[in-house]
Design a protein around this motif. Sequence first.
Motif, PDB file in Angstrom:
ATOM      1  N   TYR A   1       1.781   3.092  -8.096  1.00 30.57           N
ATOM      2  CA  TYR A   1       0.603   3.917  -7.926  1.00 30.57           C
ATOM      3  C   TYR A   1       0.377   4.433  -9.471  1.00 30.57           C
ATOM      4  O   TYR A   1       1.228   4.534 -10.364  1.00 30.57           O
ATOM      5  CB  TYR A   1       0.713   5.339  -7.182  1.00 30.57           C
TER       6      TYR A   1
ATOM      7  N   LYS B   1       0.580  -0.965   9.250  1.00 29.11           N
ATOM      8  CA  LYS B   1      -0.337  -0.525   8.562  1.00 29.11           C
ATOM      9  C   LYS B   1      -1.386   0.361   9.316  1.00 29.11           C
ATOM     10  O   LYS B   1      -1.796   1.457   8.959  1.00 29.11           O
ATOM     11  CB  LYS B   1      -1.152  -1.664   8.070  1.00 29.11           C
TER      12      LYS B   1
ATOM     13  N   PRO C   1      -3.735   9.646   7.541  1.00 30.06           N
ATOM     14  CA  PRO C   1      -5.016   9.294   7.169  1.00 30.06           C
ATOM     15  C   PRO C   1      -5.302   9.372   5.560  1.00 30.06           C
ATOM     16  O   PRO C   1      -5.724   8.867   4.961  1.00 30.06           O
ATOM     17  CB  PRO C   1      -6.009   9.841   7.859  1.00 30.06           C
ATOM     18  N   ASP C   2      -4.275  10.638   5.107  1.00 25.02           N
ATOM     19  CA  ASP C   2      -4.323  10.829   3.874  1.00 25.02           C
ATOM     20  C   ASP C   2      -3.622  10.199   2.859  1.00 25.02           C
ATOM     21  O   ASP C   2      -3.637  10.103   1.627  1.00 25.02           O
ATOM     22  CB  ASP C   2      -3.972  12.409   3.594  1.00 25.02           C
ATOM     23  N   SER C   3      -2.662   9.240   3.566  1.00 22.42           N
ATOM     24  CA  SER C   3      -1.830   8.545   2.510  1.00 22.42           C
ATOM     25  C   SER C   3      -2.528   7.374   2.234  1.00 22.42           C
ATOM     26  O   SER C   3      -3.233   6.456   2.869  1.00 22.42           O
ATOM     27  CB  SER C   3      -0.592   8.007   3.563  1.00 22.42           C
ATOM     28  N   LYS C   4      -2.160   6.997   0.797  1.00 18.63           N
ATOM     29  CA  LYS C   4      -3.140   5.638   0.262  1.00 18.63           C
ATOM     30  C   LYS C   4      -2.040   4.515   0.126  1.00 18.63           C
ATOM     31  O   LYS C   4      -2.198   3.583  -0.461  1.00 18.63           O
ATOM     32  CB  LYS C   4      -3.514   6.098  -0.769  1.00 18.63           C
TER      33      LYS C   4
ATOM     34  N   ILE D   1      -0.869   2.345   1.759  1.00 12.63           N
ATOM     35  CA  ILE D   1      -1.076   1.191   2.213  1.00 12.63           C
ATOM     36  C   ILE D   1      -2.089   0.141   1.628  1.00 12.63           C
ATOM     37  O   ILE D   1      -2.203  -1.098   1.969  1.00 12.63           O
ATOM     38  CB  ILE D   1      -1.101   1.072   3.839  1.00 12.63           C
ATOM     39  N   TYR D   2      -2.646   0.814   0.609  1.00 11.90           N
ATOM     40  CA  TYR D   2      -3.672   0.166   0.025  1.00 11.90           C
ATOM     41  C   TYR D   2      -3.266  -0.473  -1.372  1.00 11.90           C
ATOM     42  O   TYR D   2      -4.277  -0.350  -2.530  1.00 11.90           O
ATOM     43  CB  TYR D   2      -5.004   1.006  -0.283  1.00 11.90           C
ATOM     44  N   GLY D   3      -1.942  -0.683  -1.321  1.00  9.36           N
ATOM     45  CA  GLY D   3      -1.408  -1.340  -2.708  1.00  9.36           C
ATOM     46  C   GLY D   3      -1.853  -2.787  -2.703  1.00  9.36           C
ATOM     47  O   GLY D   3      -2.648  -3.324  -1.789  1.00  9.36           O
ATOM     48  N   GLU D   4      -1.553  -3.410  -3.780  1.00 14.15           N
ATOM     49  CA  GLU D   4      -1.785  -4.861  -3.857  1.00 14.15           C
ATOM     50  C   GLU D   4      -0.702  -5.574  -3.199  1.00 14.15           C
ATOM     51  O   GLU D   4       0.255  -6.309  -3.778  1.00 14.15           O
ATOM     52  CB  GLU D   4      -2.113  -5.129  -5.194  1.00 14.15           C
ATOM     53  N   PHE D   5      -0.839  -5.878  -1.826  1.00 11.28           N
ATOM     54  CA  PHE D   5      -0.081  -6.531  -1.002  1.00 11.28           C
ATOM     55  C   PHE D   5      -0.450  -7.897  -0.613  1.00 11.28           C
ATOM     56  O   PHE D   5      -1.408  -8.250  -0.422  1.00 11.28           O
ATOM     57  CB  PHE D   5       0.533  -5.742   0.422  1.00 11.28           C
ATOM     58  N   ILE D   6       0.605  -8.853  -0.475  1.00 14.73           N
ATOM     59  CA  ILE D   6       0.421 -10.088  -0.145  1.00 14.73           C
ATOM     60  C   ILE D   6       1.381 -10.365   1.140  1.00 14.73           C
ATOM     61  O   ILE D   6       2.456  -9.513   1.376  1.00 14.73           O
ATOM     62  CB  ILE D   6       0.634 -11.313  -1.226  1.00 14.73           C
TER      63      ILE D   6
ATOM     64  N   ARG E   1       4.356  -7.262   1.137  1.00 13.62           N
ATOM     65  CA  ARG E   1       5.129  -6.999   0.019  1.00 13.62           C
ATOM     66  C   ARG E   1       4.049  -6.853  -1.254  1.00 13.62           C
ATOM     67  O   ARG E   1       2.859  -7.529  -1.194  1.00 13.62           O
ATOM     68  CB  ARG E   1       5.933  -8.140  -0.420  1.00 13.62           C
TER      69      ARG E   1
ATOM     70  N   ARG F   1     -11.368   4.337   0.381  1.00 20.24           N
ATOM     71  CA  ARG F   1     -10.147   5.379   0.585  1.00 20.24           C
ATOM     72  C   ARG F   1      -9.322   5.542  -0.986  1.00 20.24           C
ATOM     73  O   ARG F   1      -9.035   6.557  -1.440  1.00 20.24           O
ATOM     74  CB  ARG F   1      -9.192   4.665   1.359  1.00 20.24           C
TER      75      ARG F   1
ATOM     76  N   ARG G   1     -10.266  -4.211  -5.516  1.00 19.85           N
ATOM     77  CA  ARG G   1      -9.522  -3.712  -4.584  1.00 19.85           C
ATOM     78  C   ARG G   1      -8.240  -4.204  -5.166  1.00 19.85           C
ATOM     79  O   ARG G   1      -7.119  -3.791  -4.727  1.00 19.85           O
ATOM     80  CB  ARG G   1      -9.875  -4.384  -3.176  1.00 19.85           C
ATOM     81  N   TYR G   2      -8.133  -5.374  -5.599  1.00 24.74           N
ATOM     82  CA  TYR G   2      -6.971  -6.279  -6.190  1.00 24.74           C
ATOM     83  C   TYR G   2      -6.813  -6.386  -7.665  1.00 24.74           C
ATOM     84  O   TYR G   2      -6.865  -7.647  -7.972  1.00 24.74           O
ATOM     85  CB  TYR G   2      -6.562  -7.294  -5.388  1.00 24.74           C
TER      86      TYR G   2
END
Lengths: 368, 328
Positions: free
Chosen positions: A235, A273, A281-284, A286-291, A299, B207, B248-249
């Motif tokens: 983050y 997810k 709902p306030d947690s972000k 899971i919106y990282g840059e995952f593949i 990851r 979000r 987004r990415y």
Amino acid sequence: MTIKKLYIDKEIAEYPLSLEIKQRLSIPAETVDSPESIFKSISALPDPVGAGKKVLFITRNKGAFVRPCPGTRYYTCCGYMILHIGTFCLMDCTYCILQSYFHPPLLQYYVNQEAMMAALDDVFTRTRIRRIGTGEFTDSLIWETIDPISAKLIQKFAGQSQAVLELKTKTINIDHLLSLPHNRKTIMAWSLNTKNIIRSQEGGAASLNARLDAATRCQTYNYPLAFHFDPLIVYPGCIEEYYDVIDQLFDRINPDNIVWISLGSFRFMPDLKTIIEHRFPDSKIIYGEFIKGLDGKMRYFKPLRLSLYKKIIDYIKYRAPGVCVYFCMEDDEIWKHTMGFLPSEYGGLPAILDNAAIRHCGLRTCSD
Amino acid sequence: MVYKNKSVQLCLIDQKDLTYQISTLKPVDCISQSVSQIGLINPPILSPVGNSGYRIVSGFRRIAACKKIGWSELSARILPSDMEQINILGLAIADNVQHRELNLIEQAVAIEKLGLYLDDDTDIISYGKKIGLQLNRQFINRLRRLNKLSDSIKDRVISDTIPLTIALELDKLDTASAEEVALFFDELRPTLNQQKEILLLVKELARVEDRSISDLIKTGSIGAIRGDMDLDRSQKLKRIRALLKKRRYPAIHHFEALFDRNLKALELPRDIDFSPPANFEGNRFSMTIFFHSLAEFKTHVGTLIRLADAPHFIEILKKQIDNQETLY
């Protein structure tokens, strides 16, 4: 979270430990023929995960007490063994994989501890060194008020030199453990994260300061220590904050008493997810840059992981050059680019960690 | 069914009473023309109300057409005054089902109206079967959610601009965002897969950026692309999708751009195809060479040998992101 209801498996209802737990908890209790009705009622609730943390089912472990940690062939596993004392957790971390691991998620505690002790005796007679932990399917120290199992295990492990027990926690429930004769065969381990992540994502867990205080106290009582930076979460500003955690750690803990430090970045099966979106709902996070990784888990994009790990390892090595650092479930490319070597060059990751345990905890094989 | 055929004065029919209306079809001029030329082939079905009034059960458009062409009365089929309302509704639905396939919104309306008389979904499924509606619990739940959407979104479902799966996703958004996304899809007409992709991106970006979806797609750079008169629909769609992915990415986008630059700098001939591992996650890169002769093969091998020391090639294999400081 507080346990509101106790369910007792009819098969073990008369076990002395079952009666002790019932008396100790002093909450509404019900003896059941099978767990199906509990599973069914919890699954039907709008938040089965949250509900599962308020209900304790005491039963028998019908499977193996000692089992290998579930690794995958694509990423390097450390060869850890899990001591299966119970499942799930009273804390409520947003990222917890146990939310989607058990169906339904439910606090379960196994009272057939004579079988557990027998399984450990079997491990202790083998020639191979074992690293065994209770903190994979649950937090190691949440059960202490229900049954001081860690105290029993510490004393059990103290009487042998074949295996080391790792108690992994985010709590500070250590007071009753400090003065036990541990013979350095128990490693007290804490998951560490930034203050920001602890505050926003680790519901009910102890603060960073409290965890490091507890670790310092354990160090005073000559316990070997371990720390786990897992999950590392990306983050804005996270690197500086992880540096701060590393500084706080080494300002208080002697690196020579640290058996190992593990690193792992946030990873999860895709179905977690939705659970996180609904429950937090306030947690972000899971919106990282995952593949999607090679094992099907989400990851962080690998170049991001490489960069993150490199910075953190460099800083740990700057503060404590001799400390053993390893990755939980990463591949050779990550090892080579960030550590500068491959585990295979030193006999593999299990051997690296076995050697760390031998050095710090005085383990030896039966043939020694 | 026992009807009474009767000539009814138009002024006695309450056209504003939509109790039994299922159809979403709008009045059309061609019906007026047809009625005026050929007359009323199928008399509407009416239900008596009070002493002398009538409620329309079936034939809303036909009655509107008669009124439009100036008729003062028409032939109708009158239902018995003691007929139960659920059966009148069933007749209204069945009359529509027998003429054509109901669209999703009509089915949603039918479900909602049946729900006024039937206690649970089992009864609705069983009654629906009798009148030609093929239903199951999951579909009923979906139709109920669909029915909660605004009229403008329902109109877009009817016109097939917004598929059912997307409409159900819009149901989870705040009203302003749902409306704006629907408008956006109406403007740019993305395919279903593109709609799914865009919806996921805007939900997550909103979000991440702590703003509403409507604000995200209405203002700023996305709003500017939408309003750009020099771009056609597909150009706008392409630019917006690229922009959303980039925002987004950002690290992935940054790395892919870096990879593309390094790959271009290698100046590989067209016959050498270089592929990174999927998502750059695995460790196995691949190089495929195509050749027609030994001479060509030797040339390609020479190129590959030179690659081994090319700084851009080494950069690619390291998987390093430059400008890392900005990423965290």
